[in-house]
Design an enzyme around this catalytic site. Structure first.
Site, PDB file in Angstrom:
ATOM      1  N   CYS A  12      18.622 -17.690 -27.674  1.00  0.00           N
ATOM      2  CA  CYS A  12      18.510 -19.178 -28.029  1.00  0.00           C
ATOM      3  C   CYS A  12      19.980 -19.618 -27.423  1.00  0.00           C
ATOM      4  O   CYS A  12      20.316 -19.447 -26.441  1.00  0.00           O
ATOM      5  CB  CYS A  12      18.322 -19.404 -29.512  1.00  0.00           C
ATOM      6  N   ARG A  61      18.943 -18.775 -33.905  1.00  0.00           N
ATOM      7  CA  ARG A  61      17.429 -18.790 -33.984  1.00  0.00           C
ATOM      8  C   ARG A  61      16.464 -17.707 -33.404  1.00  0.00           C
ATOM      9  O   ARG A  61      15.535 -17.618 -33.946  1.00  0.00           O
ATOM     10  CB  ARG A  61      17.133 -20.204 -33.288  1.00  0.00           C
TER      11      ARG A  61
END
Lengths: 145, 286
Positions: free
Chosen positions: B244, B249
């Site tokens: 990410c 994430r």
């Protein structure tokens, strides 16, 4: 001579300079967040116009600027994420400090004040979102100068 | 939401429900840990007995871009009062995005007895369960972790380059705008801390949040397979890298692919776009 900041914002910044611990900072900000009042229905109702959304704020913050007879602005905020406590705290500070303040002073606020309130140990995303919240407030002031 | 065991996950034991947590609040073999992005949430109210692990303060080396080392992990584990046998339950904000990140770091140190509370903090709160501002008193423990093992679930830049040159599976879990490079620069602000926008060549785009329901719980296995296998064609038998912006994430997607879908070899590239998008000589796609 540099343009001053809104007095209430300067007062907050002075208060935060005395904070020495992470816990103390969090408690102070939580108390401020508890005072957050969302935009009243007379100004805006859900679903909000996307034009008022703060781009880059993952807590889904919205900002409204309403002209006053004296040429200054009243600001209103909402934070749709119920867990967006930091955004609520920042909104409460900006509301108190910038509503009715001279536009030149509001326009002079730097996004870096985020770190004076929240410290440096916040995520890039959180820092960015809170900075964009300030930018939105500053943008409206600059538009009217 | 259906019972976790009925959702078809490869390793359903890696998830616990809010009911399970409520029933184990006083279990000495269980430590509940809150990990959030928003630093105000834990002090504003947390599950009774839960301790906080902050991703910046507790999990990162303050002087290098890296995670804490063995000594740091031993000290962290001692502070939160766990032993290698303790079952640690992570939960947090943003559909457990930060909780999965903390769990991933714990697994780098071999603490695999770590689980996620499905639905995270929001689900607990919306069920009207107790939140307290009282911090628990934790007796420090003695913990001797192995050296951090970066070889199994963590990917570094050069390995990712080799991986894409070999045509390996790569998942970009950022938003579509980040993937396309459209949102690198908003007026006056560099959003991503990278000089270029776009994605790593060959990456498929699946924003991390697609794996979560609106209430923060994980989608069931059939729904996840439809996304990761049917839609973008991942093969669970092939090595896969997720990335990410800084690896937070993508730890959520790493958790989904590894534990819920049973992929055998998934690594999280925590250098992610802030490294790749700034590196001299590395190719990108838009």
């Amino acid at each position: 001579m540099a343009t001053a900041l809104p007095p209430k914002l300067q007062e907050y910044l002075d208060d935060f300079r005395f904070i020495t611990t992470r816990e103390e900072r969090a408690d102070f900000l939580i108390d401020i967040a508890d005072s957050f009042q969302p935009v009243p229905p007379a100004i805006a109702t859900k679903p909000y116009d996307e034009a008022h959304r703060v781009i880059g704020c993952e807590s889904e913050a919205f900002v409204w600027a309403v002209d006053r007879p004296d040429g200054r602005l009243d600001y209103y905020f909402d934070v749709l994420n119920p867990q967006g406590l930091s955004a609520m705290a920042m909104s409460a500070i900006l509301d108190e400090a910038c509503s009715g303040a001279p536009l030149e002073q509001v326009a002079n606020i730097s996004g870096d004040v985020v770190f004076s309130f929240f410290g440096r140990d916040i995520s890039m995303g959180k820092g960015r979102g809170l900075t964009e919240l300030i930018n939105a407030v500053v943008y409206h002031a600059r538009q009217r100068l | 939401m259906s019972d976790i065991k009925s959702r078809g996950y490869a390793n359903a034991d890696k998830l616990v429900s809010t009911d399970w947590v409520a029933a184990h609040l006083n279990d000495d073999n269980v430590r509940i840990i809150e990990s959030n992005e928003d630093p105000l949430l834990y002090p504003s109210g947390h599950i009774p007995g839960a301790v906080e692990v902050d991703w910046v303060k507790d999990l990162n080396d303050p002087l290098r871009r890296d995670y804490l080392d063995k000594a740091g992990f031993d000290a962290l584990a001692s502070r939160i009062g766990i032993s290698p046998e303790t079952t640690v339950i992570f939960y947090g904000d943003k559909s457990n995005w930060w909780a999965t990140y903390a769990l991933w770091v714990f697994e780098l140190f071999g603490h695999s007895n770590a689980k996620i509370m499905d639905g995270g903090r929001l689900k607990w709160a919306e069920e009207g369960r107790e939140l307290t501002r009282e911090k628990p008193t934790v007796a420090p423990s003695s913990y001797a972790a192995p050296e951090r093992d970066d070889s199994q679930i963590r990917a570094f830049r050069d390995a990712v380059l080799q991986h894409i040159q070999a045509g390996g599976q790569l998942v970009d879990v950022r938003s579509p705008g980040e993937f396309s490079g459209e949102t690198l620069h908003m007026p006056g602000y560099p959003q991503e801390g990278a000089v270029r926008g776009g994605h790593i060549p060959g990456a498929s785009s699946v924003p991390w949040s697609r794996a979560a329901n609106d209430d923060g719980t994980f989608k069931n296995a059939a729904e996840l397979r439809a996304i990761y296998l049917d839609e973008i064609g991942l093969n669970p038998e092939e090595p896969t890298v997720a990335y990410c912006r800084i690896g937070e994430r993508s730890s959520h997607t790493w958790f989904v692919l590894t534990n819920l879908l049973g992929f055998g070899d998934v690594r999280n590239y925590d250098g992610s776009w802030t490294e790749w998008g700034n590196s001299v000589g590395l190719p990108i796609e838009k």
